[in-house]
Design an enzyme around this catalytic site. Structure first.
Site, PDB file in Angstrom:
ATOM      1  N   GLU A  37       0.631  -1.406   0.117  1.00  0.00           N
ATOM      2  CA  GLU A  37       0.245  -0.346   0.188  1.00  0.00           C
ATOM      3  C   GLU A  37       0.342   1.017   0.296  1.00  0.00           C
ATOM      4  O   GLU A  37       0.535   2.434  -0.866  1.00  0.00           O
ATOM      5  CB  GLU A  37      -0.960  -0.465   1.161  1.00  0.00           C
TER       6      GLU A  37
ATOM      7  N   GLY B 110      -0.886   4.986   5.983  1.00  0.00           N
ATOM      8  CA  GLY B 110      -0.357   5.854   7.235  1.00  0.00           C
ATOM      9  C   GLY B 110       0.622   7.021   7.614  1.00  0.00           C
ATOM     10  O   GLY B 110       1.110   7.082   6.351  1.00  0.00           O
TER      11      GLY B 110
HETATM   12  C1  LIG Z   1      -8.611  10.314   1.578  1.00  0.00           C
HETATM   13  C2  LIG Z   1      -8.656   9.695   2.391  1.00  0.00           C
HETATM   14  C3  LIG Z   1      -8.784   8.356   2.279  1.00  0.00           C
HETATM   15  C4  LIG Z   1      -8.581   7.537   2.644  1.00  0.00           C
HETATM   16  N1  LIG Z   1      -8.142   6.241   2.774  1.00  0.00           N
HETATM   17  C5  LIG Z   1      -8.724   4.781   3.940  1.00  0.00           C
HETATM   18  C6  LIG Z   1      -9.546   3.531   3.193  1.00  0.00           C
HETATM   19  O1  LIG Z   1      -9.657   3.535   2.313  1.00  0.00           O
HETATM   20  N2  LIG Z   1      -9.448   2.554   4.620  1.00  0.00           N
HETATM   21  C7  LIG Z   1      -9.074   2.801   6.046  1.00  0.00           C
HETATM   22  O2  LIG Z   1      -9.101   2.295   6.849  1.00  0.00           O
HETATM   23  N3  LIG Z   1      -8.819   4.191   5.620  1.00  0.00           N
HETATM   24  C8  LIG Z   1      -8.419   5.622   5.133  1.00  0.00           C
HETATM   25  N4  LIG Z   1      -8.439   6.567   5.649  1.00  0.00           N
HETATM   26  C9  LIG Z   1      -7.688   6.940   7.257  1.00  0.00           C
HETATM   27  C10 LIG Z   1      -5.967   7.096   6.675  1.00  0.00           C
HETATM   28  O3  LIG Z   1      -5.717   6.736   6.686  1.00  0.00           O
HETATM   29  C11 LIG Z   1      -6.302   7.697   8.286  1.00  0.00           C
HETATM   30  O4  LIG Z   1      -6.658   9.244   7.928  1.00  0.00           O
HETATM   31  C12 LIG Z   1      -4.856   8.242   8.494  1.00  0.00           C
HETATM   32  O5  LIG Z   1      -4.149   6.850   8.626  1.00  0.00           O
HETATM   33  C13 LIG Z   1      -4.285   9.301  10.023  1.00  0.00           C
HETATM   34  O6  LIG Z   1      -5.648   8.582  11.208  1.00  0.00           O
HETATM   35  P1  LIG Z   1      -6.206  10.400  11.629  1.00  0.00           P
HETATM   36  O7  LIG Z   1      -6.954  10.719  11.047  1.00  0.00           O
HETATM   37  O8  LIG Z   1      -6.741   9.027  12.517  1.00  0.00           O
HETATM   38  O9  LIG Z   1      -5.249  10.556  11.980  1.00  0.00           O
HETATM   39  P2  LIG Z   1      -4.527  10.474  14.098  1.00  0.00           P
HETATM   40  O10 LIG Z   1      -4.129   8.850  13.810  1.00  0.00           O
HETATM   41  O11 LIG Z   1      -5.196  10.747  15.134  1.00  0.00           O
HETATM   42  O12 LIG Z   1      -3.238  11.170  13.754  1.00  0.00           O
HETATM   43  C14 LIG Z   1      -2.764  12.752  14.476  1.00  0.00           C
HETATM   44  C15 LIG Z   1      -1.505  13.195  14.464  1.00  0.00           C
HETATM   45  O13 LIG Z   1      -0.837  12.492  14.510  1.00  0.00           O
HETATM   46  C16 LIG Z   1       0.029  11.772  14.276  1.00  0.00           C
HETATM   47  N5  LIG Z   1       0.918  10.695  15.265  1.00  0.00           N
HETATM   48  C17 LIG Z   1      -0.369   9.775  15.579  1.00  0.00           C
HETATM   49  N6  LIG Z   1       0.838   8.567  16.385  1.00  0.00           N
HETATM   50  C18 LIG Z   1       1.681   9.150  16.408  1.00  0.00           C
HETATM   51  C19 LIG Z   1       2.785   8.686  17.014  1.00  0.00           C
HETATM   52  N7  LIG Z   1       3.154   7.953  17.178  1.00  0.00           N
HETATM   53  N8  LIG Z   1       4.236   9.564  16.469  1.00  0.00           N
HETATM   54  C20 LIG Z   1       4.878  10.114  15.858  1.00  0.00           C
HETATM   55  N9  LIG Z   1       3.072  10.965  15.088  1.00  0.00           N
HETATM   56  C21 LIG Z   1       1.641  10.591  16.224  1.00  0.00           C
HETATM   57  C22 LIG Z   1      -0.136  11.858  13.468  1.00  0.00           C
HETATM   58  O14 LIG Z   1       0.999  11.748  12.354  1.00  0.00           O
HETATM   59  C23 LIG Z   1      -0.269  12.724  12.362  1.00  0.00           C
HETATM   60  O15 LIG Z   1      -0.154  13.729  12.334  1.00  0.00           O
HETATM   61  C24 LIG Z   1      -8.236   7.800   4.634  1.00  0.00           C
HETATM   62  C25 LIG Z   1      -8.082   9.728   4.746  1.00  0.00           C
HETATM   63  C26 LIG Z   1      -7.647   9.892   4.174  1.00  0.00           C
HETATM   64  C27 LIG Z   1      -7.944  11.805   3.809  1.00  0.00           C
END
Ligand SMILES: Cc1cc2nc3c(=O)[nH]c(=O)nc-3n(C[C@H](O)[C@H](O)[C@H](O)COP(=O)(O)OP(=O)(O)OC[C@H]3O[C@@H](n4cnc5c(N)ncnc54)[C@H](O)[C@@H]3O)c2cc1C
Length: 357
Positions: free
Chosen positions: A220, A342
């Site tokens: 991915e 990710g």
């Molecule tokens: C257009 C789009 C398509 C998507 N498609 C899919 C899909 O098909 N299927 C699916 O399952 N998901 C999908 N996603 C979800 C996407 O994978 C997640 O938005 C992403 O993994 C981040 O998760 P979150 O939004 O919950 O952010 P969070 O996990 O809340 O993170 C918020 C911030 O905290 C930071 N952070 C979190 N943990 C740590 C750490 N340990 N160390 C340092 N920084 C950290 C992150 O880097 C980020 O900057 C999609 C998202 C978008 C916007």
């Protein structure tokens, strides 16, 4: 292509496939892009058209209705879609991210049931990992799957699911063991059609979901990197054309030294990114374990892509803020690539672990 490089990965057969897919894009995609953006999704019919011409899951075995190609055909599809500024038609998510779960972890009966439809476009897939309360921390997901006789009852919420609005089946990650002490081993994967989920739709072993996701996330992330480089390359190509046409102070803006230096810097970044990604693609095809390299490719190329698109956008002046312009939409698309599959921070967490830090 203005910035095309010689790429030993590809053969003359691949070039023919690329030409055929470009013709498909010109005929079946470009005329509809504006309308698709307006309606917020592509037409369902385009999936069947792409499937009937062998562009969905081009790597699929013939016994499941595939053309018997390989991952490089998928690479071509990803690159050409990126070059067409088409981010809404999530072919790669389907072909190279979701369907591989079915292919790698499905029983023979499950494969016979789903793969031909995935290849023909009768079945559009989605992957449900992210939840409103958790994205990066997959082990903390709260959707549950509870066995009830011959079924599982799945309860929970998913969000940001690409293809979610038009999919026919979704691979969903859910907790079969909610005990926080078993957070990694408590996740299982299910193929959800509609209503209750028969036990026969459990994908792989119960409790094996986290391992399956970790295995498949490598490809991915590589897919995102492939799209990021191709997208940046296309924006650069288009910007070179634009700067030769747009005049200021009596001459094309391409004649200003600042323009030349910036565009040359962009070209260097795209070519360096392309060389690294091609190396990772070759290793991935050879079956190497490239978690570190795929994570580096994902964060480096998407940061690079954002920077290149931002620098190019500047040359469009005020037009670079108008959504009618592809470069403006490319800016938004480049931005989200640093977040999905990710986040780039999580990529660095993974690489740091690989370094034993
Ligand atoms: C257009 C789009 C398509 C998507 N498609 C899919 C899909 O098909 N299927 C699916 O399952 N998901 C999908 N996603 C979800 C996407 O994978 C997640 O938005 C992403 O993994 C981040 O998760 P979150 O939004 O919950 O952010 P969070 O996990 O809340 O993170 C918020 C911030 O905290 C930071 N952070 C979190 N943990 C740590 C750490 N340990 N160390 C340092 N920084 C950290 C992150 O880097 C980020 O900057 C999609 C998202 C978008 C916007």
């Amino acid at each position: 292509m203005t910035v095309a490089m010689d790429r030993p990965l590809f053969t003359a057969d691949h070039d023919t496939f690329r030409q055929t897919f470009r013709q498909f894009i010109d005929r079946e995609i470009r005329p509809h892009q504006e309308r698709w953006r307006g309606q917020g999704q592509v037409d369902r019919e385009i999936w069947r058209k792409a499937g009937s011409q062998g562009f969905l899951c081009p790597w699929m075995d013939e016994k499941y209705g595939g053309a018997g190609g390989e991952f490089l055909h998928s690479v071509i599809v990803m690159e050409e879609l990126a070059r067409a500024y088409e981010s809404g038609f999530a072919m790669s998510l389907h072909s190279d991210i979701v369907v591989p779960y079915l292919y790698s972890f499905g029983t023979e009966e499950q494969k016979q049931r789903w793969l031909p439809g995935c290849t023909s476009g009768e079945l559009v897939t989605a992957l449900g990992m992210t939840e409103p309360g958790t994205g990066s921390d997959l082990a903390a997901l709260t959707t549950t799957a509870v066995r009830d006789g011959d079924d599982y009852v799945i309860n929970g919420q998913k969000t940001f699911i690409s293809n979610g609005q038009l999919c026919d089946i979704a691979v969903i990650a859910a907790k079969t063991d909610p005990d926080p002490a078993n957070s990694h081993k408590g996740i299982s994967m299910f193929v959800v059609e509609a209503g209750r989920v028969p036990a026969a739709n459990l994908l792989g072993p119960e409790g094996g979901g986290f391992m399956m996701m970790m295995q498949k996330l490598q490809q991915e992330r590589l897919c995102v990197a492939i799209g990021a480089v191709a997208g940046a390359e296309q924006v650069l190509d288009d910007t070179i054309v634009y700067t030769k046409e747009r005049k200021a102070f009596g001459k094309p803006i391409s004649k200003f030294q600042n323009t030349q230096f910036k565009l040359v810097e962009c070209l260097a970044k795209v070519e360096v990114g392309r060389a690294y990604v091609d190396k990772v693609i070759a290793g991935h095809i050879a079956g190497k374990y490239l978690v570190k390299e795929c994570s580096i490719a994902k964060f480096w190329t998407t940061d690079m892509g954002q920077e290149v698109v931002d620098n190019c956008l500047q040359f469009f002046g005020g037009y670079g803020y108008m959504l009618e312009y592809p470069v403006t939409r490319a800016f938004m698309d480049a931005r989200v690539q640093r977040i999905y599959a990710g986040t780039n921070e999580i990529m660095k967490v993974i690489v740091a672990k690989q370094l034993g830090l």
